[in-house]
Design an enzyme around this catalytic site. Structure first.
Site, PDB file in Angstrom:
ATOM      1  N   SER A 158       0.847  -1.191   0.000  1.00  0.00           N
ATOM      2  CA  SER A 158       0.000   0.000   0.000  1.00  0.00           C
ATOM      3  C   SER A 158       0.891   1.251   0.000  1.00  0.00           C
ATOM      4  O   SER A 158       1.769   1.356  -0.849  1.00  0.00           O
ATOM      5  CB  SER A 158      -0.939  -0.051   1.213  1.00  0.00           C
ATOM      6  OG  SER A 158      -1.992   0.858   1.060  1.00  0.00           O
ATOM      7  N   ASP A 163      -8.309  -6.516  -5.188  1.00  0.00           N
ATOM      8  CA  ASP A 163      -7.953  -5.210  -4.633  1.00  0.00           C
ATOM      9  C   ASP A 163      -8.468  -4.126  -5.579  1.00  0.00           C
ATOM     10  O   ASP A 163      -7.988  -3.988  -6.698  1.00  0.00           O
ATOM     11  CB  ASP A 163      -6.429  -5.123  -4.498  1.00  0.00           C
ATOM     12  CG  ASP A 163      -5.947  -3.824  -3.861  1.00  0.00           C
ATOM     13  OD1 ASP A 163      -6.746  -2.883  -3.694  1.00  0.00           O
ATOM     14  OD2 ASP A 163      -4.747  -3.757  -3.531  1.00  0.00           O
ATOM     15  N   HIS A 214      -7.870  -5.232  -0.804  1.00  0.00           N
ATOM     16  CA  HIS A 214      -6.575  -4.597  -0.556  1.00  0.00           C
ATOM     17  C   HIS A 214      -5.901  -5.151   0.696  1.00  0.00           C
ATOM     18  O   HIS A 214      -4.685  -5.307   0.745  1.00  0.00           O
ATOM     19  CB  HIS A 214      -6.793  -3.088  -0.431  1.00  0.00           C
ATOM     20  CG  HIS A 214      -5.542  -2.295  -0.235  1.00  0.00           C
ATOM     21  ND1 HIS A 214      -4.533  -2.272  -1.173  1.00  0.00           N
ATOM     22  CD2 HIS A 214      -5.115  -1.503   0.792  1.00  0.00           C
ATOM     23  CE1 HIS A 214      -3.551  -1.486  -0.740  1.00  0.00           C
ATOM     24  NE2 HIS A 214      -3.885  -1.026   0.450  1.00  0.00           N
ATOM     25  N   ASP A 215      -6.710  -5.427   1.725  1.00  0.00           N
ATOM     26  CA  ASP A 215      -6.179  -5.930   2.994  1.00  0.00           C
ATOM     27  C   ASP A 215      -5.441  -7.250   2.866  1.00  0.00           C
ATOM     28  O   ASP A 215      -4.765  -7.666   3.822  1.00  0.00           O
ATOM     29  CB  ASP A 215      -7.328  -6.117   3.997  1.00  0.00           C
ATOM     30  CG  ASP A 215      -7.267  -5.084   5.116  1.00  0.00           C
ATOM     31  OD1 ASP A 215      -6.424  -4.170   5.027  1.00  0.00           O
ATOM     32  OD2 ASP A 215      -8.063  -5.185   6.063  1.00  0.00           O
ATOM     33  N   ARG A 249     -12.038   6.464   9.372  1.00  0.00           N
ATOM     34  CA  ARG A 249     -11.507   5.105   9.402  1.00  0.00           C
ATOM     35  C   ARG A 249     -12.538   4.090   8.907  1.00  0.00           C
ATOM     36  O   ARG A 249     -12.196   3.137   8.201  1.00  0.00           O
ATOM     37  CB  ARG A 249     -11.079   4.765  10.827  1.00  0.00           C
ATOM     38  CG  ARG A 249     -10.583   3.347  11.017  1.00  0.00           C
ATOM     39  CD  ARG A 249      -9.323   3.070  10.222  1.00  0.00           C
ATOM     40  NE  ARG A 249      -8.685   1.826  10.648  1.00  0.00           N
ATOM     41  CZ  ARG A 249      -7.551   1.364  10.150  1.00  0.00           C
ATOM     42  NH1 ARG A 249      -6.926   2.030   9.198  1.00  0.00           N
ATOM     43  NH2 ARG A 249      -7.025   0.251  10.579  1.00  0.00           N
TER      44      ARG A 249
END
Lengths: 393, 393
Positions: free
Chosen positions: A158, A332, A365-366, A228
């Site tokens: 990232s 992602d 993405h994680d 967040r």
């Protein structure tokens, strides 16, 4: 109104100080600059086994040990440690909190120097705008101070991957191998847009107080939690959300402690996915500084490695001696495979030594932080191959 | 703190009143219920040419005429009018503001009846939780009151498409043709998640005041603007954002009037995409009620047409006499083609007369509101074919 956690601001982190500081890209000289860091493994006598790990937006230097604030395992413990893909029996791993961060490195929450006051105020929004290149230059100066010249490898996912690319672009002779994961050589319009909404959520919180929240003894917890929550959606895939939560409703109708967020449920039942996001938002504000969030997201937005060449990366990496392994994840959508492929093609155009791996995953993405055996194999394999070529074995 | 626009609350809209009201799915009887609506074209003597148009989350009844608040053209003027795909020379078009809305139909901003006070307070968050089915039942009662039984066609996009599906499920004998566009038979975990972040942004604004913002003479403009900014990203595609804005920076460094949002730029230059989103957020709060936003997003989250059959839609539509045309857009990631295909397959399983069109577009979810000639052709063709079968020609 949530009181700031005293530990966050006062806790000591292992660090070094660059007394001469750093001339930033914006022209401001920032001095002194403190860099907080952690190391794992043993530096070889010839100092040829250093692996620099670069953390993501909300990560920090506690990559492979219990986090001192949250008590959770290091964010990449799965990947970094004795016998792990980044093997600390073999490599000397260094990880630093980025410039602008809030875990011991100089950033907006650092007291502003030379203000002549007995207890100087934090920089707050007066902290100069920084770039990914500034972060990398700061790391280079810190490594100089540690007596480390060349890096065997630089690895990050990232935003950490942006730092990897900037390292290879700015210091090609210092980077033997580069492993940018789930990243891009430029921040896209969609990602700038999401970051801007995050920032506006923070600005909209009256406890942000124009960036001077310490003056009220509060933190903009609601705004930061909303930021967040939104960001967290972008870290997952639709498939992952459906698999993990679907449309299931919580059996406990009250839901978890809401922290700074509104009491739940105000509008009927609570879906499990809502409960999960609330938890993500509420727990985040206890460990992260709002002004750091603003500063670092802005640095990501500025990132555009080919900017000076109309987006063409080939001149940036022309003649690079670094060997690259570019990794993306199929689901992602924040840093999609198309951006990684663009990067890999540019590196090919620059006649770089590059391999490109798209890992099939539904975790979004994680995935770079989660249990992905294919990622472990890729990292282990690339490093082993590079170590052979570097004569490390 | 932004003052509410007096016009929004006091302006008169064409409406009818259901004195007996409506028994909602939650069990509450809401009475009276006012429904604001607009019509275009002429009702045929046999009342067989009615096209009901259902609007999306933040849409309203002003589908094909200048909007009385914004002064902009109706939201589907491109599609609805004399000689247009929904030809008002031929069809009698009805569009109603949904239950829970804020353009004249009973919703959270409506004064709460029977409170015994001279000037009763609005419902606010005491407005009962409503569902898409409640919205459809209210529309059915309103059409009864207008003397309209069968509908030649029901058309809508996004949440409007949910209403189309609910219409076909609840009143199959009243719907000859159904045209659900850019929609889904259930709200996904990802979409629930985005809605929850929107709601938390509103809750986090102190001017929301627990839903009783009128008591402060303010509206939660900052929270609502942040919610709208985020939602707007989900309406576009990454390609559309890149094409429209890329990484271009505004030449005017101050940017547009920020409205309720933070002054720009706080952190260096302003990207065009940020400026655009700020404008979207700021202008939205002048025309939409925050509690309506909360109530309607919740109704969308509840939507799951196959819930009583473990997600299986075939029993819902078994034996339906309605003919369907399901439309999706290739770059829509909010209501992706996979969900439309799931719907079309279920309708096929129910032996319904159904066609399915995925329109190639890079405009994302918003494509249903934008210049998409393929959508025009699809709507015109489907309605003409249906009109022939209905004996309208």
């Amino acid at each position: 109104m949530t009181q700031p956690d005293g530990d966050t601001l006062t806790m000591e982190h292992q660090h070094l100080v660059l007394d001469d500081g750093l001339v930033l890209e914006c022209g401001v000289t920032l001095a002194p600059v403190q860099i907080a860091y952690r190391t794992y493994g043993t530096l070889s006598p010839t100092r040829d086994n250093v692996v620099l790990i670069c953390h993501a937006l909300t990560g920090d230097q506690y990559v492979a040990e219990t986090h001192p604030l949250t008590g959770k395992p290091g964010w990449w413990s799965r990947l970094v440690g004795p016998g792990r893909p980044v093997d600390t029996d073999r490599y000397y791993v260094v990880c630093m909190n980025v410039l602008g961060g809030c875990m011991g490195t100089t950033g907006p929450s650092t007291p502003r120097p030379a203000s002549g006051q007995a207890s100087p105020e934090p920089w707050g929004t007066d902290f100069p705008p920084i770039t990914i290149a500034d972060m990398v230059h700061a790391q280079a100066r810190a490594l100089d101070a540690m007596g480390i010249g060349r890096l065997f490898a630089v690895i990050g996912g990232s935003m950490g991957g942006m730092l990897v690319l900037q390292w290879a672009a700015s210091y090609p002779e210092r980077v033997f191998a580069a492993l940018p994961i789930a990243t891009s050589p430029f921040h896209s319009a969609q990602n700038i847009a999401f970051n801007e909404v995050s920032r506006q959520a923070i600005f909209a919180d009256p406890d942000w107080n124009g960036g001077r929240y310490w003056a009220r003894g509060a933190i903009p917890a609601r705004g930061l939690a909303v930021a967040r929550m939104m960001a967290h959606i972008t870290y997952l895939s639709e498939d992952a959300l459906t698999r993990k939560f679907g449309r299931r409703v919580r059996q406990d109708p009250v839901g978890p402690a809401a922290g700074p967020l509104a009491p739940a449920p105000l509008f009927g039942e609570m879906f499990e996915v809502e409960s999960y996001l609330r938890h993500q938002g509420s727990s985040f504000v206890r460990r992260f500084d709002a002004n750091s969030y603003l500063t670092i997201t802005r640095a990501m937005d500025y990132f555009d490695l080919g900017a000076e060449h109309d987006g063409d990366l080939a001149p940036v990496f022309a003649g690079t001696p670094t060997r690259f392994c570019v990794v993306s994840f199929s689901s992602d959508w924040l840093f999609p495979t198309s951006q990684a492929r663009f990067l890999a093609r540019a590196l090919n155009s620059a006649a770089a030594n590059v391999s490109f791996v798209e890992i099939d995953s539904d975790k979004g993405h994680d995935a770079f932080l989660l249990d992905e055996p294919d990622l472990d194999r890729t990292v282990r394999g690339f490093l082993s191959g590079a170590a052979e070529h570097a004569g490390l074995i």
